[in-house]
Enzyme design. Structure first.
Site, mmCIF file in Angstrom:
data_model
loop_
_atom_site.group_PDB
_atom_site.id
_atom_site.type_symbol
_atom_site.label_atom_id
_atom_site.label_comp_id
_atom_site.label_asym_id
_atom_site.label_seq_id
_atom_site.Cartn_x
_atom_site.Cartn_y
_atom_site.Cartn_z
ATOM 1 N N LYS A 107 -7.774 7.300 0.962
ATOM 2 C CA LYS A 107 -7.426 8.487 1.743
ATOM 3 C C LYS A 107 -7.165 9.703 0.856
ATOM 4 O O LYS A 107 -7.174 10.826 1.343
ATOM 5 C CB LYS A 107 -6.221 8.194 2.643
ATOM 6 C CG LYS A 107 -6.561 7.202 3.746
ATOM 7 C CD LYS A 107 -5.400 6.935 4.664
ATOM 8 C CE LYS A 107 -5.782 6.043 5.825
ATOM 9 N NZ LYS A 107 -5.830 4.605 5.449
HETATM 10 C C1 PLP Z 1 -6.597 3.696 6.257
HETATM 11 C C2 PLP Z 1 -7.000 2.448 5.579
HETATM 12 C C3 PLP Z 1 -8.061 1.642 6.058
HETATM 13 C C4 PLP Z 1 -8.779 1.947 7.355
HETATM 14 O O1 PLP Z 1 -9.609 3.074 7.279
HETATM 15 P P1 PLP Z 1 -10.156 3.773 8.623
HETATM 16 O O2 PLP Z 1 -10.857 4.978 8.177
HETATM 17 O O3 PLP Z 1 -8.950 4.065 9.463
HETATM 18 O O4 PLP Z 1 -11.057 2.769 9.288
HETATM 19 C C5 PLP Z 1 -8.444 0.541 5.319
HETATM 20 N N1 PLP Z 1 -7.785 0.196 4.183
HETATM 21 C C6 PLP Z 1 -6.766 0.931 3.695
HETATM 22 C C7 PLP Z 1 -6.078 0.483 2.465
HETATM 23 C C8 PLP Z 1 -6.336 2.081 4.363
HETATM 24 O O5 PLP Z 1 -5.314 2.794 3.871
#
Ligand code: PLP
Length: 434
Positions: A107
């Site tokens: 993210k």
């Molecule tokens: C947010 C997150 C996900 C999921 O991603 P999406 O875009 O919501 O499908 C998977 N793994 C981790 C470690 C995350 O922080």
């Protein structure tokens, strides 16, 4: 480029409006009006290219009409200032390590890009303050808070459930100060999310202050995530692998990450197919099986960033394929694993290959092991560093997980957070007087 709502009733908007609004007024999600195609010549050059150069070119194709060329190039390079290596795990499966950014999760990419883009849009509005509200169960809050730290004209309010976020995660958004306010809500994650949703719908609050969201409903968060799909392909091609049957597997919760991959494919990236890997929250998997989408309350799992019962980007997946279940199934397959299966994969993979997965990556790695067909090569997205889930991972494998220095630094900071009850009126009063 204009942006339209997936619901189809709200007017088209500019990139700036889409970023500042977050969600369209008809409750739909914004999508680019058309998806640009990258020329064959770009794909010929791709194998030797660096991440920042790839990101700059893809960003220009997407945002070039809306952001000054030099500014776009510099903000993109600044956002993408950490490596995203593709690491070989076994003879035909590779891990795209998305955890080398400031908060050790994928993210960081979208959050850093969105923060800089919002900063760019604010450059001529020195009296404007954009307030970013974000509810988090851990990873989103830390990536957004760190991405936006010190950006002029932006304040971030991180709402998190008291006692339900690991100390490591909590330290990543409560020790920053400056333009970051951490609100410790006396409730659970759903309460935090409900407070944020109510705020976006409250006319008086929206009159008094500009509010936006920084989760993957925001186009500036999810679109930049496509940079690293091109980069993964470039690295695999440079390794000399057979590029004719590349399968990409994405551990999915709100489906922002995989949607970015699907759009990269639409822009011309030759990925054969995608696999959306779910934990026990298998709403998308069930949709693929039945054609019926039935959201339901999420259940808690050890891959908790994927504990989502009504994935917000599902609307974008449907939109991309004209709401045609058959077409969705032609591009994406699914799978679902229990906590016991995730643990088994984490443990066995470490023993057999020496590769330390995190629980989210383990879901995706297992899916590739089970569903790769002969002649296919698999890439999975390793979305977070295992140290972010230290206790869980150590309990499963019996081996210590080393905490990277970056993470240890956060834990030495001083916690600053404001306790609030899980009650909208208190939250509203708090926002109005800050
Ligand atoms: C947010 C997150 C996900 C999921 O991603 P999406 O875009 O919501 O499908 C998977 N793994 C981790 C470690 C995350 O922080």
């Amino acid at each position: 480029m204009k942006y339209r709502s997936t619901t189809g009733t709200a007017p088209e908007v500019t990139l700036e409006e889409a970023v500042v609004k977050g969600l369209a007024p008809d409750r739909g999600l914004y999508m680019p009006l058309s998806i640009p195609q990258l020329p064959a010549e770009f794909f010929d050059r791709l194998p030797g290219m660096e991440l920042a150069d790839i990101a700059a070119e893809v960003a220009r194709a997407l945002f070039g009409e809306d952001v000054d060329r030099e500014a776009l190039e510099s903000l993109t390079r600044d956002a993408m200032n950490f490596p995203i290596p593709l690491v070989r795990v076994n003879d035909r499966i590779w891990s795209l390590e998305l955890f080398h950014g400031p908060t050790l999760a994928f993210k960081d990419v979208g959050a850093r890009f969105m923060a800089r883009l919002l900063g760019y849009f604010n450059r001529n509005n020195s009296d404007r303050t954009v307030n970013v509200l974000v509810a988090t169960s851990g990873d989103t809050g830390s990536a957004v808070a760190n991405g936006f730290l010190g950006v002029d004209g932006v304040r971030v309010f991180v709402l998190y459930p008291k006692g339900k976020v690991s100390p490591i995660q909590e330290s990543q958004f409560t020790t920053l100060g400056r333009n970051i306010v951490a609100l410790e809500v006396d409730g659970n994650f759903d309460d935090c999310q409900a407070l944020v949703k109510s705020a976006f719908l409250d006319p008086e609050l929206n009159e008094a202050m500009m509010l936006t969201s920084a989760n993957s409903i925001n186009v500036a968060r999810f679109l930049p995530q496509m940079f690293y799909y091109f980069h993964a392909w470039a690295q695999l091609a440079a390794s000399g692998a057979d590029m004719s049957n590349v399968v990409v597997c994405v551990p999915s919760g709100n489906f922002g990450n995989i949607t970015a991959g699907l759009i990269a494919q639409r822009m011309g990236l030759p990925i054969k197919r995608f696999i959306a890997a779910n934990n026990a929250n298998d709403i998308f998997y069930q949709y693929l099986q039945t054609g019926v989408y039935s959201p339901r309350a999420s259940v808690q799992t050890i891959a908790n960033a994927m504990d989502v019962g009504d994935p917000s980007n599902f609307a974008r997946v449907l939109d991309l394929y004209g709401h045609d279940h058959g077409r969705v199934c032609d591009h994406v397959s699914g799978c679902t694993y229990t906590d016991a299966q995730i643990s088994e994969t984490l443990r066995d993979t470490l023993a057999q290959t020496g590769y330390q997965l995190d629980p989210h990556g383990a879901v995706a790695y297992r899916a590739l092991q089970e569903y790769l067909r002969p002649g296919e090569t698999g890439i999975f997205l390793e979305t977070a560093h295992p140290a972010k889930f230290k206790e869980t991972v150590e309990a499963i494998t019996g081996h210590d997980v080393r905490i990277p220095e970056k993470l240890a630094d956060f834990m030495r900071g001083t916690k600053q957070s404001v306790p609030i009850p899980a009650d909208f009126d208190s939250f509203r009063q708090f926002l109005l007087k800050t």
